[in-house]
Design an enzyme around this catalytic site. Structure first.
Site, short mmCIF file in Angstrom:
data_model
loop_
_atom_site.label_atom_id
_atom_site.label_comp_id
_atom_site.label_asym_id
_atom_site.label_seq_id
_atom_site.Cartn_x
_atom_site.Cartn_y
_atom_site.Cartn_z
CG ASP A 87 22.89 -17.09 -84.30
OD1 ASP A 87 22.19 -16.42 -83.52
OD2 ASP A 87 22.97 -18.32 -84.24
CD GLU A 89 24.99 -21.27 -82.50
OE1 GLU A 89 24.20 -21.44 -83.45
OE2 GLU A 89 25.91 -20.41 -82.53
#
Length: 248
Positions: free
Chosen positions: A39, A142
């Site tokens: 990420d 997430e």
């Protein structure tokens, strides 16, 4: 969810959006933590596309971390022409932990969450001194499950990946030229040795991606993700504030 059949077009749209965030705030650039994971590497590539490497500060912040994490962060920085600042927070975290234990104690998970909060404190100090904004690296998987530290990795000024599943982040990463070892490594928050995101969540990213993208999912898994989403709602909100019904 965004359609990523044309990743090049999507990258241009995200780059324009990043520029608008920086310009509307009157900022000069952006700072991000570079963990060595997928990420943050994808965010780094997007920031460089939007702003140029000279307006992006990449920071590795080991805190009792695995040496491979810093190695991969350097690999990403080299791929995108970024200078990597390294700030070792191990001593700071240990000192704070000792002080907390001496005062009233702190349990294992609470200690682990000190790390992302120290990292975000460091990023904001660096950003403020340069007139930069802090880029967050959280993705939609997430955020929907609450798999982030409140006022830690979620404490930032903008999140370019917040609308993308993990599958989509990988597509963006490959198109941006994120090094293959980083794209393929098991996702981990690096909170302790051997920790992985999926083992801690009790879910795979494929399952969460299916939830996000409206694909078929068994009822047990669907309910598990719903419970995580509902139970973590407070983490996605601004702090609750009492509104007085009249002035004193």
């Amino acid at each position: 969810m965004p359609d990523l059949h044309d990743t090049g077009q999507m990258i241009r749209l995200i780059s324009d959006w990043i520029c608008s965030q920086i310009n509307s705030a009157g900022a000069s650039g952006a700072v991000l933590g570079l963990s060595g994971g997928l990420d943050s590497a994808t965010s780094a590539g997007l920031l460089v596309r939007a702003l140029g490497a000279d307006r992006v500060l990449a920071v590795a912040m080991p805190c009792g971390s695995q040496p491979a994490d810093e190695r991969d962060a350097r690999l990403v920085a080299q791929a995108f022409g970024l200078r990597l600042a390294v700030i070792d927070l191990t001593e700071a975290e240990e000192s704070l932990h000792r002080a907390l234990c001496a005062a009233c104690g702190v349990d294992g998970l609470a200690r682990s969450n000190i790390k992302p909060r120290l990292r975000m404190t460091s990023l904001y100090a660096l950003a403020q001194s340069r007139g930069y904004l802090v880029c967050g690296n959280s993705n939609a998987a997430e955020l929907v499950t609450g798999y982030f530290t409140k006022f830690g990795d979620s404490g930032c000024d903008f999140m370019p990946l917040a609308g993308f599943s993990k599958r989509e982040v990988r597509l963006l990463a490959r198109s941006l030229g994120v090094p293959t070892p980083v794209v393929e490594k098991p996702p981990s928050a690096g909170l302790w040795a051997g920790q992985t995101d999926e083992s801690e969540m009790g879910l795979t990213y494929s399952q969460i991606d299916a939830f996000l993208e409206g694909r078929e999912l068994d009822e047990t898994t669907y309910r598990s993700i719903e419970r995580k989403r509902n139970g973590s709602e407070h983490k996605r909100r601004l702090p609750a504030a009492f509104v007085p019904p009249f002035r004193l």
